[in-house]
Structures are given as C-alpha cells and as structure tokens.
Motif scaffolding. Structure first.
Motif, PDB file in Angstrom:
ATOM      1  N   VAL A 349     -57.510   6.548 -51.060  1.00 52.08           N
ATOM      2  CA  VAL A 349     -57.150   7.931 -51.406  1.00 52.08           C
ATOM      3  C   VAL A 349     -58.287   8.599 -52.191  1.00 52.08           C
ATOM      4  O   VAL A 349     -58.598   9.773 -51.971  1.00 52.08           O
ATOM      5  N   SER A 350     -58.901   7.862 -53.083  1.00 55.74           N
ATOM      6  CA  SER A 350     -59.977   8.436 -53.905  1.00 55.74           C
ATOM      7  C   SER A 350     -61.165   8.901 -53.064  1.00 55.74           C
ATOM      8  O   SER A 350     -61.899   9.821 -53.452  1.00 55.74           O
ATOM      9  N   ARG A 351     -61.355   8.256 -51.890  1.00 60.69           N
ATOM     10  CA  ARG A 351     -62.484   8.650 -51.019  1.00 60.69           C
ATOM     11  C   ARG A 351     -62.376  10.118 -50.603  1.00 60.69           C
ATOM     12  O   ARG A 351     -63.394  10.778 -50.376  1.00 60.69           O
ATOM     13  N   ILE A 352     -61.154  10.614 -50.474  1.00 62.13           N
ATOM     14  CA  ILE A 352     -60.955  12.011 -50.054  1.00 62.13           C
ATOM     15  C   ILE A 352     -61.551  12.964 -51.089  1.00 62.13           C
ATOM     16  O   ILE A 352     -62.249  13.921 -50.750  1.00 62.13           O
ATOM     17  N   PHE A 353     -61.323  12.686 -52.370  1.00 54.63           N
ATOM     18  CA  PHE A 353     -61.830  13.560 -53.430  1.00 54.63           C
ATOM     19  C   PHE A 353     -63.330  13.341 -53.659  1.00 54.63           C
ATOM     20  O   PHE A 353     -64.048  14.276 -54.005  1.00 54.63           O
ATOM     21  N   VAL A 354     -63.780  12.100 -53.440  1.00 54.47           N
ATOM     22  CA  VAL A 354     -65.223  11.824 -53.524  1.00 54.47           C
ATOM     23  C   VAL A 354     -65.972  12.622 -52.461  1.00 54.47           C
ATOM     24  O   VAL A 354     -67.026  13.212 -52.721  1.00 54.47           O
ATOM     25  N   VAL A 355     -65.417  12.650 -51.254  1.00 53.41           N
ATOM     26  CA  VAL A 355     -66.021  13.428 -50.159  1.00 53.41           C
ATOM     27  C   VAL A 355     -66.086  14.907 -50.526  1.00 53.41           C
ATOM     28  O   VAL A 355     -67.106  15.563 -50.318  1.00 53.41           O
ATOM     29  N   ALA A 356     -65.000  15.447 -51.066  1.00 55.50           N
ATOM     30  CA  ALA A 356     -64.955  16.865 -51.433  1.00 55.50           C
ATOM     31  C   ALA A 356     -66.001  17.185 -52.493  1.00 55.50           C
ATOM     32  O   ALA A 356     -66.694  18.206 -52.415  1.00 55.50           O
ATOM     33  N   VAL A 357     -66.133  16.309 -53.487  1.00 48.61           N
ATOM     34  CA  VAL A 357     -67.114  16.512 -54.558  1.00 48.61           C
ATOM     35  C   VAL A 357     -68.533  16.461 -53.990  1.00 48.61           C
ATOM     36  O   VAL A 357     -69.395  17.273 -54.351  1.00 48.61           O
ATOM     37  N   LYS A 358     -68.787  15.513 -53.090  1.00 54.13           N
ATOM     38  CA  LYS A 358     -70.114  15.415 -52.462  1.00 54.13           C
ATOM     39  C   LYS A 358     -70.405  16.647 -51.621  1.00 54.13           C
ATOM     40  O   LYS A 358     -71.522  17.179 -51.641  1.00 54.13           O
ATOM     41  N   ALA A 359     -69.406  17.105 -50.864  1.00 54.30           N
ATOM     42  CA  ALA A 359     -69.590  18.274 -49.997  1.00 54.30           C
ATOM     43  C   ALA A 359     -69.920  19.524 -50.801  1.00 54.30           C
ATOM     44  O   ALA A 359     -70.668  20.390 -50.346  1.00 54.30           O
ATOM     45  N   MET A 360     -69.369  19.609 -52.023  1.00 56.47           N
ATOM     46  CA  MET A 360     -69.639  20.757 -52.891  1.00 56.47           C
ATOM     47  C   MET A 360     -70.926  20.566 -53.707  1.00 56.47           C
ATOM     48  O   MET A 360     -71.244  21.362 -54.578  1.00 56.47           O
ATOM     49  N   ASN A 361     -71.644  19.456 -53.403  1.00 59.40           N
ATOM     50  CA  ASN A 361     -72.913  19.148 -54.068  1.00 59.40           C
ATOM     51  C   ASN A 361     -72.744  19.012 -55.582  1.00 59.40           C
ATOM     52  O   ASN A 361     -73.579  19.474 -56.361  1.00 59.40           O
ATOM     53  N   GLN A 362     -71.669  18.357 -55.982  1.00 59.42           N
ATOM     54  CA  GLN A 362     -71.399  18.127 -57.396  1.00 59.42           C
ATOM     55  C   GLN A 362     -71.316  16.616 -57.678  1.00 59.42           C
ATOM     56  O   GLN A 362     -70.390  16.129 -58.309  1.00 59.42           O
ATOM     57  N   THR A 363     -72.319  15.899 -57.199  1.00 63.46           N
ATOM     58  CA  THR A 363     -72.320  14.440 -57.315  1.00 63.46           C
ATOM     59  C   THR A 363     -72.404  13.963 -58.768  1.00 63.46           C
ATOM     60  O   THR A 363     -72.112  12.804 -59.054  1.00 63.46           O
TER      61      THR A 363
END
Length: 427
Positions: A349-363
């Motif tokens: 489940v956490s991968r979904i939010f990790v992907v969103a954060v990466k997509a928004m360039n907020q690593t």
C-alpha cells in the motif's frame, strides 16, 4: 516462447535471478549450517549489503547517467573502479571499529567481507555498463549471473557433503569465487565487442577523479543517506536484537522475513509500472489529477493486494512446513510468518504514496520518512528488546517500522498535495 525470445525481457530475467539468489541464500543456509553460524552469516552479510548498496549508489548508479559514448570511457571506468575501492576502504574502518567495540565476530571475517563487497561492486558496475551498451544483446549477462548462482550452489553443496562448513568466511569465499567466475564469463564472451568499443576514436580528454567524485556526489549523496537509514530499520535492527534475542528466535524471525520478502519483488515492479503511468498524467501542475489517480489505484488494487497476500500465505506456509518439517524450533514459531505478511501488505500500500511523491518530484519526503522511521525503530529496539528479549518483540518492531514509514510518507504526501490544491483553488 515469445517471452523467452524477446530481448526486452532479458534485463528483467537477469534481475530476477539476482533477487532469487539473495532470497535463496538465506533459505538454503538456514538448514545447512549451525544456528549460531547462520546468525553470524546473516549479520555479516547484512554488512556486505549496506557496503555494496553505498558503493553502488555513489559510484556505479551515476555511471548509467553520466557515461558518454563520445568520451574516454576507459579512463572514466577505471576511475569509478578506483572510487569503489577507495570508498570500500573508508567504509571498512567503520566495520572494523564496530567489530572492535561491539561485534567481535566481524573481525574474524574482515578480509573476506571487504573482498566480497568489492567483487560484488565490480560485478554491479559491469551490469550497469551493460545496461548502457548491451541492453539489446543482454543474454550474456543472463548467463553470467546464472553462472554466479550455479557456481555458488555447486561449491556450497560439494563442501557440505564432503566436509563441514565451519566458518562464515568459507561461505564468503564461495560467493567471491562465484562472482569472479561471472565476471570472467562476461569478459570472455564480450571480449570482441569490448575491444571494438574501446578501440573506436574517442576524445583523449580525461576528467580528474575529484571532479568525478563531485559529480557523483551531487547526484547520489542524499540517496546514499536514504539507503543507510532504510538499511538501519530493515537490517540494522538485528544488530541490536542479536545482543538480547535467543539464537533460534532470532533466526526464525529472519527466515520468516526473507521468505515472505519475495512478495516485495512484485510490489517494487508494481511501483515501477505505476510511476510510469503517474508521470504521464502529471506535468508539474495537475495535482488534482494525482489525487484522483491515487484514489483510483487504491480502490482498484487493495483487494488484489489482500488476495495476493492470502494466496502467498498459503503457498509459503506449505513450503515452510515441508522444508522445516523436522525442526521443532522453526515449526513452533511458524506464526512469525503472519507478522511479515501484514508487513508486506502495508509495504505494498505504501508504494502507491511513494509513487505519488516521486511523480510530484518531492523525493525529499521519502528521505525524511526513512530518517524518521530509522530513528523511531532504533529507539524501540533499544527500549524494548532488552526488556522483552524474544522473537515476537523483534518481529513487532520490524512491523512497526514499515507502518511508521507508510504513515509518515502518507502525511507528507497529503500535506503537500492539499497545500498545492489550496493554492490552485482546487479540492
């Protein structure tokens, strides 16, 4: 048949072999060597994992980004090898002092730890070099990696049946030999292409090793710190536990985590696929679309994740019972698997939010999440493992760590997204 013949699957297949070896290593050795030797092997191999992760992230991973087919690549590669060696020498001082002060068993294998870390790092460099130059002809890499696995298994089995594996160092030398054979195998079968590649006219201009270090540092320094914190709450916690938790308890927790950890391969693949799709709908401004997409992915995949975990639970349970059927110590602690199936569900489940954060360039939020989780997990380990020195406590702390990471990364995601939506007048 098309899957086998399709070259684009060679890279995936080769990476699958590498993952299978890492998972299989723990599974196989847990039965072939004594419990105390297995415990020491896991801890020492964890040290090798963090050493190679740091060197790979700092030295080899940027190679894929900065390697230019128009420049003097021989000079660049030689200097990257030099950076690998220098960095490992530097890191080994920390390993040495950790052994001197806290973990004296590390000192028995300090040399093979260094050599194996170096050989794995060089092999990783070769793989990444191939990603740039030979991705369309990657079959040799598949055979090289397969030869590493086969060579190690042959050496291990021969030694097991005709002798006694009496030290962790022996196992490391088997791994060193296997990786060297893989390197030689690759160089032999790619010798013509390599000679042709480096014989072509190229710029004679070279870059100093200090400039390469500076360039690599700007790319990977924060990634390195993130990896260290991630390792600390997934592997480092065992170094706290080994002082207090009984050997059998310790080993069963580790084996259970490793067995169920096979699921992480699916979740990481899921993350990579989702990242590509998310990037397509987000151009730096469509924050509302990100929010909608995340909700959609959660609705579409939560039941699938539950199903995957349940089916995997049945399969792993059968394998576990069959493999450890004559070991009462393992069978009586079979329920430890449950902790790690819950762990993997939360991880998925956490991968979904990790992907969103990466997509928004907020690593940076992922880095902060690793940092907070690492600190919190260490505090839990120090406070509770001495008082409640059993496998249940260790497994619960590990489970709490992924829950902490997931909650923290969600909070960062939600706070940042709502801020952007508020500024844009959206909801």
């Amino acid at each position: 048949m098309n899957f086998v013949l399709n070259k684009k699957y060679y890279v995936l297949f080769e990476q699958g072999i590498m993952s299978l070896m890492n998972f299989g290593l723990i599974f196989l050795l847990s039965k072939l060597i004594t419990p105390i030797l297995f415990k020491n092997f896991f801890l020492e191999y964890s040290v090798i994992i963090i050493l190679t992760l740091i060197t790979s992230t700092f030295s080899n991973q940027p190679l894929q980004i900065f390697l230019s087919k128009k420049d003097n690549n021989i000079d660049y590669i030689k200097k990257v090898i030099g950076i690998n060696i220098s960095l490992l020498f530097f890191l080994m001082f920390f390993v040495f002092f950790a052994g001197k002060i806290y973990y004296d068993f590390l000192l028995d294998d300090i040399f093979p730890i260094f050599v194996l870390s170096l050989v794995i790092s060089i092999y990783d460099l070769i793989r990444r070099f191939s990603f740039v130059y030979f991705q369309n002809n990657f079959l040799i890499n598949v055979f090289s990696t397969f030869s590493v696995v086969c060579c190690f298994l042959v050496l291990l089995i021969i030694n097991y049946y005709y002798g006694v594996i009496s030290s962790v160092g022996e196992i490391f030398w088997f791994l060193i030999s296997a990786h060297l054979i893989g390197i030689v195998f690759f160089l032999l079968f790619k010798s013509k292409e390599l000679k042709k590649l480096f014989a072509e006219d190229r710029s004679k201009a070279t870059t100093s090793i200090f400039k390469i270090v500076e360039k690599h540092k700007s790319y990977s320094l924060w990634l390195v710190f993130g990896i260290i914190f991630f390792w600390n709450y997934t592997q480092g916690i065992y170094f706290i536990a080994e002082k207090y938790v009984q050997v059998d308890d310790f080993n069963v927790v580790r084996v259970s985590q490793n067995l169920v950890g096979v699921l992480s391969v699916f979740f990481v693949t899921f993350e990579n696929v989702m990242l590509t799709k998310t990037a397509l709908i987000f151009d730096g401004t469509k924050f509302l679309e990100i929010k909608k997409f995340v909700k959609k992915i959660i609705k579409q995949n939560v039941l699938k994740l539950i199903g995957l975990v349940l089916v995997s639970g049945l399969i792993v349970g059968v394998i576990y019972k069959f493999y450890y059927g004559n070991n009462e110590s393992y069978l009586s602690r079979m329920y430890y698997l449950l902790y790690f199936f819950i762990y993997q569900f939360i991880f998925g489940v956490s991968r979904i939010f990790v992907v969103a954060v990466k997509a928004m360039n907020q690593t940076k939020f992922i880095f902060y999440s690793h940092l907070i989780t690492s600190i919190f997990t260490t505090i839990l380990g120090v406070l509770f493992l001495k008082e409640f020195n059993n496998g249940n406590t260790l497994a619960m702390i590990i489970l709490t760590s992924i829950l902490t990471f997931s909650v923290v990364v969600f909070i960062f995601y939600n706070k940042f997204l709502n801020k952007k939506l508020s500024l844009n007048g959206e909801s």
